[in-house]
Design an enzyme around this catalytic site. Structure first.
Site, PDB file in Angstrom:
ATOM      1  N   GLU A 260      13.403  17.212  -8.618  1.00 53.37           N
ATOM      2  CA  GLU A 260      12.662  18.311  -8.002  1.00 53.37           C
ATOM      3  C   GLU A 260      13.571  19.528  -7.816  1.00 53.37           C
ATOM      4  OE1 GLU A 260      10.753  16.506  -4.390  1.00 53.37           O
ATOM      5  OE2 GLU A 260      11.765  14.756  -5.265  1.00 53.37           O
TER       6      GLU A 260
ATOM      7  N   HIS B   9       6.533  17.730  -7.935  1.00 57.43           N
ATOM      8  CA  HIS B   9       7.019  16.395  -7.602  1.00 57.43           C
ATOM      9  C   HIS B   9       6.619  15.373  -8.675  1.00 57.43           C
ATOM     10  CE1 HIS B   9       8.478  13.105  -5.232  1.00 57.43           C
ATOM     11  NE2 HIS B   9       8.603  13.820  -4.122  1.00 57.43           N
TER      12      HIS B   9
ATOM     13  N   ASP C 288      18.118   9.235  -3.253  1.00 52.87           N
ATOM     14  CA  ASP C 288      17.219  10.224  -2.637  1.00 52.87           C
ATOM     15  C   ASP C 288      18.127  11.290  -2.045  1.00 52.87           C
ATOM     16  OD1 ASP C 288      15.116  11.632  -1.617  1.00 52.87           O
ATOM     17  OD2 ASP C 288      14.571  10.169  -0.075  1.00 52.87           O
TER      18      ASP C 288
ATOM     19  N   ARG D 243      12.476  18.276   3.509  1.00 49.73           N
ATOM     20  CA  ARG D 243      12.340  18.075   4.953  1.00 49.73           C
ATOM     21  C   ARG D 243      12.789  19.270   5.776  1.00 49.73           C
ATOM     22  NH1 ARG D 243      13.856  13.360   2.459  1.00 49.73           N
ATOM     23  NH2 ARG D 243      12.546  11.545   2.952  1.00 49.73           N
TER      24      ARG D 243
ATOM     25  N   HIS E 292       7.618  18.059   3.001  1.00 51.28           N
ATOM     26  CA  HIS E 292       6.810  18.710   1.953  1.00 51.28           C
ATOM     27  C   HIS E 292       5.679  19.571   2.514  1.00 51.28           C
ATOM     28  CE1 HIS E 292       9.215  16.620  -0.824  1.00 51.28           C
ATOM     29  NE2 HIS E 292       8.546  15.484  -0.893  1.00 51.28           N
TER      30      HIS E 292
END
Length: 351
Positions: free
Chosen positions: A317, A183, A253, A84, A109
Site C-alpha cells: 500500500e 488496499h 505488517d 492508523r 483506514h
C-alpha cells in the site's frame, strides 16, 4: 483485442440500486474489474503463460454484495486516512479532532465507514494510449470526525505495457489531513501462500511501532530485521530473523520508508518463481505498507470459492506515514482549501 473499456451492473445494493462494474482490457489479455462501491479493484486477470487461461491475481469476491459487509479492505480505496491514527486523534490549528475508532482505541483506514464503504460515481474514458475509469465521491464535513468537506477522485487506467495506474486527487473546504491508498492483496500465483514470493524494495528504513501498532516516531534501519528487502529475498526467509515487532504482529505488517530511486525505476518488485510473473511498483509516496494478510482466517471465500487463509495475499500500500499528524518530524499530511492533493501509483505486470 485492442484497448477496450465497458461497464455493466453485476448486482444490486440492499435498496435495489445497481452496482456499477467497470472493465478495462488490453491486447495482451490483461483485464481489470473495478466496482463503484469503495472504488474497489475487484479483479485483475492475466493469461497464464502456458495454458492461456485467465488467472486472477488479487483477492476479492465474485458477489459485489459481499463488499457491503465488513471485510479486510480487499482492493478498496482507503481513506480519508490510510493506516492508523493513534487513539483516533490528531490536532490541527490548536483544535483536537476525534475520529471514530474501529480498532480498539485507534482509527484504522479512516474509521468504520471510511471511503472503502462509500459509493463513487464512475465515468469511463478512452485515450490514444490508455483506457480507464474516473470515480468520484464527496465526503461531508465531519465525516467520521474529519474536518472539512473532501472531494475525492481516483483515476484507474490500463495501457498496452500492462500498467495499472492509479492517480488520486482531492480538495477540501477546511484544513484537514489526508492519506489515500489502494488496499489490493496480490497473489501472483493466483492461489496459495505468498511467503514464497520474492520481494525487492528500495527501503533502507522502517517505522517502529508500539504494542498498539502505532508508530513511536522512531525510523530504524531495516538491516538485520525481517523488513530488509533491499536485496531480493523471499518473505518466508526473512521470518527467521528475530524481531520483537515482527513477532508481536505475527508476520509482516510494517511501513517501509522508501528511498529515492532513479527516474523510471520501481520502488519495489515482487516475483513469483513458479509462474514467472513479476509486479513492479512505482509511486511518489514516502512509504509502502507491507502486509501479508496475517489477519485472514479462512472464513471468507475467494473468486473460486476457496477459503482465504492467512498469507493468501500480499498488500503493498503506497501511502503517507501512518499517524503522521501526531509526529512533527514525519512528512506533513495537511491539506488546506485551495490546494489539491495528488498521488500517483502504478502497478506494472510481467506475465
Amino acid at each position: 483485442m485492442p484497448l477496450h473499456c465497458e461497464s455493466d451492473q453485476p448486482g444490486q445494493h440492499d435498496d435495489g440500486s445497481p452496482f456499477e462494474r467497470f472493465r478495462l482490457r488490453n491486447s495482451a489479455g490483461m483485464q481489470v474489474d473495478i466496482l463503484d462501491y469503495g472504488a474497489t479493484l475487484q479483479a485483475l486477470r492475466v493469461p497464464d503463460r502456458d495454458t492461456g487461461e485467465p488467472v486472477n491475481l488479487v483477492l476479492g469476491f465474485v458477489d459485489p454484495r459481499q463488499y457491503l459487509k465488513p471485510h479486510p479492505y480487499f482492493g478498496a480505496l482507503v481513506g480519508r486516512y490510510a493506516n492508523r491514527l493513534g487513539k483516533g486523534r490528531f490536532e490541527l490549528d490548536g483544535q483536537t479532532f476525534q475520529i471514530v475508532p474501529n480498532e480498539g482505541p485507534n482509527a484504522l483506514h479512516g474509521g468504520p465507514r471510511g471511503l472503502s464503504f462509500q459509493r463513487f460515481e464512475g465515468r469511463l474514458f478512452e485515450e490514444a494510449d490508455r483506457v480507464g475509469v474516473s470515480l468520484s465521491h464527496r465526503s461531508p464535513d465531519g465525516d467520521m470526525g474529519f474536518p472539512g468537506e473532501l472531494k475525492v477522485t481516483v483515476h484507474y487506467s490500463l495501457d498496452e505495457d500492462n500498467r495499472l495506474t492509479i492517480d488520486y486527487e482531492a480538495q477540501c473546504s477546511a484544513p484537514t489531513v489526508i492519506s489515500l491508498t489502494n488496499h489490493a492483496y496480490f497473489n501472483l500465483r493466483g492461489r496459495g501462500d505468498v511467503r514464497d514470493h520474492l520481494l525487492e524494495c528500495a527501503a533502507g528504513h522502517y517505522l517502529v511501532l508500539d504494542e498498539a501498532s502505532i508508530p513511536t516516531g522512531t525510523i530504524a534501519p531495516v538491516a538485520d530485521t525481517p523488513y530488509d528487502f533491499v536485496t531480493p529475498a523471499t518473505l518466508r526467509s526473512r521470518e527467521q530473523i528475530p524481531n520483537e515487532q515482527f513477532s508481536r504482529a505475527g508476520g509482516h505488517d510494517v511501513a517501509l520508508v522508501l528511498d529515492r530511486v532513479p527516474s523510471g525505476q520501481p520502488r519495489a518488485m515482487v516475483t513469483e518463481p513458479h509462474s514467472g510473473r513479476r509486479l513492479d511498483v512505482f509511486t511518489d509516496q514516502p512509504s509502502l505498507q507491507l502486509y501479508t494478510g496475517i489477519g485472514l482466517d479462512g472464513t471468507l471465500l475467494d473468486h473460486e470459492g476457496r477459503p482465504i487463509e492467512a498469507f493468501g495475499g500480499l498488500a503493498l500500500e503506497a501511502q503517507q506515514f501512518p499517524d503522521a499528524p501526531n509526529h512533527d518530524h514525519f512528512p506533513s499530511t495537511r491539506l488546506d482549501p485551495g490546494e489539491r492533493y495528488r498521488q500517483h501509483t502504478c502497478y506494472q505486470l510481467t506475465f
